[in-house]
Design an enzyme around this catalytic site. Sequence first.
Site, short mmCIF file in Angstrom:
data_model
loop_
_atom_site.label_atom_id
_atom_site.label_comp_id
_atom_site.label_asym_id
_atom_site.label_seq_id
_atom_site.Cartn_x
_atom_site.Cartn_y
_atom_site.Cartn_z
N GLU A 1 0.82 -1.21 0.00
CA GLU A 1 0.00 0.00 0.00
C GLU A 1 0.87 1.28 0.00
O GLU A 1 1.72 1.44 0.88
CB GLU A 1 -0.92 -0.04 1.25
CG GLU A 1 -1.75 1.21 1.49
CD GLU A 1 -2.74 1.52 0.37
OE1 GLU A 1 -3.29 0.59 -0.23
OE2 GLU A 1 -2.95 2.72 0.10
N THR B 1 -5.63 1.43 -5.68
CA THR B 1 -5.18 0.08 -5.33
C THR B 1 -5.73 -0.97 -6.29
O THR B 1 -5.04 -1.92 -6.67
CB THR B 1 -5.62 -0.24 -3.88
OG1 THR B 1 -4.84 0.58 -3.01
CG2 THR B 1 -5.42 -1.68 -3.52
N HIS C 1 -1.61 2.91 4.84
CA HIS C 1 -2.65 3.63 4.10
C HIS C 1 -2.72 5.08 4.58
O HIS C 1 -2.54 5.37 5.77
CB HIS C 1 -4.02 2.95 4.30
CG HIS C 1 -5.02 3.37 3.26
ND1 HIS C 1 -5.70 4.58 3.35
CD2 HIS C 1 -5.42 2.79 2.12
CE1 HIS C 1 -6.48 4.69 2.28
NE2 HIS C 1 -6.32 3.62 1.52
N HIS D 1 0.78 2.47 -5.45
CA HIS D 1 0.59 3.83 -5.97
C HIS D 1 1.30 4.82 -5.06
O HIS D 1 1.85 4.45 -4.03
CB HIS D 1 -0.90 4.19 -6.12
CG HIS D 1 -1.72 3.92 -4.88
ND1 HIS D 1 -1.56 4.64 -3.72
CD2 HIS D 1 -2.70 3.02 -4.63
CE1 HIS D 1 -2.40 4.20 -2.82
NE2 HIS D 1 -3.11 3.20 -3.32
C1 GP9 Z 1 -8.40 -1.32 1.02
C2 GP9 Z 1 -7.19 -0.95 0.29
C3 GP9 Z 1 -7.06 0.50 0.01
O1 GP9 Z 1 -8.88 -2.61 0.88
O2 GP9 Z 1 -6.72 -1.83 -0.62
O3 GP9 Z 1 -7.28 0.92 -1.29
P1 GP9 Z 1 -6.91 2.44 -1.76
O4 GP9 Z 1 -7.76 3.35 -0.92
O5 GP9 Z 1 -5.44 2.65 -1.48
O6 GP9 Z 1 -7.21 2.47 -3.20
#
Ligand code: GP9
Length: 412
Positions: free
Chosen positions: A38, A80, A193, A253
Site C-alpha cells: 500500500e 489500489t 494507508h 501507488h
Molecule cells: C483497502 C485498500 C485501500 O482494501 O486496498 O485501497 P486504496 O484506498 O489505497 O485504493
Amino acid sequence: AEAKEVFRERGDARDQLDATDPLFGRYKGSNVILVQLEAFQSFVVGQRIGGQPVTPNIDKLKADSLYFDNFYHQTAQGRTSDADLAANASLQPLPSGSVFTRFAQHAYDSLALTLKDGGYAANAFHAYDGGFWNRNMMYDTLGYDEFYSKNAYAIDEPLGWSLGDKSFFKQSVRLMAAQPQPFYSFLISLSSHHPYALPASVQTLDVGAFKGTMFGDYLEAVHYVDAAIGQLVGELKAAGLWERSIFMFYGDHDNSIDDWQPFETFLGHRLNDAERFRVLKGVPFLVHLPDGARAGTYRQAGGQLDVAPTALHLLGIPSGGKAMLGTPLVTAQPLAGKEVVFRSGAFIDGKVLYVPPEDGLPEHSRCYDFASGGLLPDASRCSPGAQDAVRELQASDLAVTRDLVPAMRREP
Ligand code: GP9
C-alpha cells in the site's frame, strides 16, 4: 483490428523472449508469492534519516534479489484496484472509475487463471472487507480459488483500518503453508494507508523535523511495513517456502502527499519536473528468485503491467497468446524499445519521458531527456512513442469496456 494488432505485437514480443531468453522456464514449478504494498514509493528505499535506515529489511533483501529502480505504477482513479488489475491482468486502468467496480463481470487473462491452467492453486489475501473495491466479485472473475479477506483473520494486531501487516503476513503464511504446491499467493498489505498516522508504539523511526507531519507519519508507516516484510521473509523461510518460491513485491501507488517541499527536504535537493514525475510514479519492484540468483539493481524501465508476464516467463508458461500488454522484466537482456505507458498518455522508455499537454494543445507537450531531466528542444523525438502510448491505452480500453479480452487473444 488496431487493438488486436497491439495485443498481437505484445504477444509476439513475449513469444520472442520465451524462445530466446535462457531464463524462460528456469524456475518451472516454483510457487509464486506476490505482495502488493500500500502506497509504497521507491524514493524511500535505501534512504536514511538521522543516520537510521528507513528500509533496512528491504535493503538487506536486495542483496540476493533483483531490484528494479526504474519501475513505475500505472494507476489512475481506481488506485489500489488499478494496481491489482495492472499486475494481475496486465491491462491499463480506465480513464475514469475502476475496472474492478465497473467491469467485474467481463473476462480477463489473469495470472491466477493462467497458473491454474498450469496446475497451480491460486489464492488472494487481504485483511479488509471483502467487498471493498468489489474484490469479492472481481476475484471470482480473476479466478482465485479462495479470497481470504478480513473474516479469515484474527484481529490480534489492530492497526489503522484493520489488522497490522505484521500479523497479516504471519497469518497469511500459515494459510498458504497449508496449500497444495505449487501455488500462487497474492497478498495486499494495508498498514501504510493514507493518512499514515500509526500509534506512537509503532513509530520507531526518529523522523526529526518531520515529526507530527503527514510526511513524517508516512516515513514511520513505510518503516513499519519494511519491518513486516523482514518478518514475512523469516516466516516464509521457517515454513520451508522461501527456496521453493519466486517472491516479488511492488508498490501500488503514490502516497497522495501533494506538497513537494518535504520530499525535497528529505531527498536533500530540489526536484525538477522530470524528477518529480519519477518520484510520483516510482514504486519498488523486487524479485527474489528461489536460488537467490541474478541479484542486483536493474535500471531497465518497467511498470506494473509487466508483473504477470515476468512471473509466467520465469515459470516457463508461454503467455504470447494471452491478451496481456506487459512484457517480462527478468530476462538476460532487456527488451529493446520497451515503453512504460501511463494513463495520461505519458510514457517512459529509459531514454525519454513524455508528458502530454494538460490543455490538449500539442505545442504544450513535454519531451524530457530521461537521464538529465532536461527538456529536449525538439519534442518530436517523443512523437512516435506518444502515438504508441495512445494505441496501448485505446486497445486496453476496448478490451476492458467491451468485454473483448477473449477476442484479443492471438490465434495460435
Ligand atoms: C483497502 C485498500 C485501500 O482494501 O486496498 O485501497 P486504496 O484506498 O489505497 O485504493
